[in-house]
Design a protein around this motif. Structure first.
Motif, PDB file in Angstrom:
ATOM      1  N   LYS A 109       4.815   0.686   9.289  1.00 56.86           N
ATOM      2  CA  LYS A 109       4.668  -0.165  10.337  1.00 56.86           C
ATOM      3  C   LYS A 109       2.857  -1.278   9.630  1.00 56.86           C
ATOM      4  CE  LYS A 109       6.081   2.815  13.908  1.00 56.86           C
ATOM      5  NZ  LYS A 109       6.037   3.970  15.087  1.00 56.86           N
ATOM      6  N   THR A 110       2.912  -2.210  10.273  1.00 64.35           N
ATOM      7  CA  THR A 110       1.599  -2.773  10.170  1.00 64.35           C
ATOM      8  C   THR A 110       0.434  -2.650  10.393  1.00 64.35           C
ATOM      9  OG1 THR A 110       4.206  -4.614  10.928  1.00 64.35           O
ATOM     10  CG2 THR A 110       0.955  -5.548  10.623  1.00 64.35           C
ATOM     11  N   ILE A 132      -3.116 -10.273   4.697  1.00 64.58           N
ATOM     12  CA  ILE A 132      -2.418  -9.402   4.704  1.00 64.58           C
ATOM     13  C   ILE A 132      -1.492  -9.332   3.537  1.00 64.58           C
ATOM     14  CG2 ILE A 132      -0.543 -10.098   6.759  1.00 64.58           C
ATOM     15  CD1 ILE A 132      -0.119  -7.374   8.056  1.00 64.58           C
ATOM     16  N   ARG A 133      -1.473  -8.399   3.484  1.00 66.65           N
ATOM     17  CA  ARG A 133      -0.293  -8.045   2.228  1.00 66.65           C
ATOM     18  C   ARG A 133       1.454  -7.649   2.508  1.00 66.65           C
ATOM     19  NH1 ARG A 133      -1.347  -4.935  -3.325  1.00 66.65           N
ATOM     20  NH2 ARG A 133      -1.010  -3.466  -1.707  1.00 66.65           N
ATOM     21  N   TYR A 134       2.091  -8.050   2.622  1.00 69.04           N
ATOM     22  CA  TYR A 134       3.048  -7.906   3.129  1.00 69.04           C
ATOM     23  C   TYR A 134       4.422  -7.649   2.357  1.00 69.04           C
ATOM     24  CZ  TYR A 134       4.175  -5.886   7.873  1.00 69.04           C
ATOM     25  OH  TYR A 134       5.122  -5.663   9.042  1.00 69.04           O
ATOM     26  N   ARG A 170       6.928  -2.891   8.147  1.00 73.31           N
ATOM     27  CA  ARG A 170       6.349  -3.312   6.885  1.00 73.31           C
ATOM     28  C   ARG A 170       8.210  -3.488   5.945  1.00 73.31           C
ATOM     29  NH1 ARG A 170       1.122  -4.380   4.073  1.00 73.31           N
ATOM     30  NH2 ARG A 170       0.343  -3.582   5.921  1.00 73.31           N
ATOM     31  N   SER A 171       8.193  -1.779   5.970  1.00 72.55           N
ATOM     32  CA  SER A 171       8.963  -1.485   4.794  1.00 72.55           C
ATOM     33  C   SER A 171       9.937  -0.336   5.203  1.00 72.55           C
ATOM     34  CB  SER A 171       8.299  -1.150   3.867  1.00 72.55           C
ATOM     35  OG  SER A 171       7.750   0.477   3.897  1.00 72.55           O
ATOM     36  N   ASN A 172      11.541  -0.551   4.213  1.00 81.02           N
ATOM     37  CA  ASN A 172      12.251   0.552   4.733  1.00 81.02           C
ATOM     38  C   ASN A 172      13.070   1.545   3.935  1.00 81.02           C
ATOM     39  OD1 ASN A 172      13.475  -1.871   4.403  1.00 81.02           O
ATOM     40  ND2 ASN A 172      14.857  -0.965   4.118  1.00 81.02           N
TER      41      ASN A 172
END
Ligand SMILES: [Zn+2]
Ligand SMILES: [Zn+2]
Length: 208
Positions: free
Chosen positions: A51-52, A67-69, A29-31
């Protein structure tokens, strides 16, 4: 974590997608954006990834209706690929693509151990990267499909004479099988040329 959907809302400043566009979402999901890995564009190795699914929040991954991503970790899906074929590329696909991209060069001979959910994609990627592909399986049962995916060599790991004949022929091995019950790592390593590389995306049980 192999999610295909359509964009229904866009956050401020996001211009790489349009409403209604079909997109894909995988595990990450992110870094953090600030560590050495992120600086070196290997953000998948960032120690602060989220993570998702399986996070502290209410994430339910692809089982949720919406889902917000993060836009950075959302990927456009080309029109020609059906959703059910695009979805596995977001986990099984990237799992095999990443080590092959790192280690394979055109003209190399690449062994893929395990012709299953990961292996059938790995064969196709390695072939598309210009490599000769050797499918390695415990039995003869996957021979036809391995050939259809692009493997021109097939090695039955339970057949000692086939393993012996293949000794020292591979530049790279990608191991997608979780068991060494038939052939051990020593037998697999013997298939490598000197300075060959084995990448494991699967590991045997600790007692094997
Ligand atoms: Zn980072
Ligand atoms: Zn997965």
């Amino acid at each position: 974590h192999e999610i295909i959907g359509k964009v229904v809302r866009l956050g401020p400043g996001v211009d790489k997608f349009s409403l209604g566009q079909r997109v894909g979402i995988g595990v990450q999901r992110s870094n953090c954006g600030g560590c050495d890995c992120c600086g070196a564009k290997i953000e998948q190795l960032c120690s602060k990834i989220t993570k998702t699914y399986a996070g502290p929040g209410k994430d339910k991954g692809g089982f949720s209706r919406y889902i917000r991503y993060t836009a950075h970790w959302t990927f456009a899906v080309p029109e020609g690929i059906p959703s059910e074929q695009a979805a596995p590329l977001l986990c099984a696909g990237i799992t095999t693509f990443s080590p092959l991209k790192r280690h394979c060069r055109p003209g190399m001979t690449v062994g893929i151990i395990g012709i299953g959910g990961l292996g059938h994609l790995a064969i196709q990627y390695a072939r598309a990267m210009g490599c000769t592909v050797a499918a390695i399986s415990t039995s003869d049962s996957k021979r036809t499909e391995a050939a259809e995916f692009g493997a021109s060599v097939y090695i039955v790991s339970s057949d000692a004479s086939q393993m012996a004949a293949a000794k020292g022929t591979l530049d790279v091995i990608l191991n997608t099988a979780s068991s060494t019950g038939v052939a051990g790592m020593d037998e697999y390593f013997a298939l490598l040329k000197p300075r060959g590389v084995t990448a494991c995306v699967s590991l045997p049980e600790k007692d094997e």
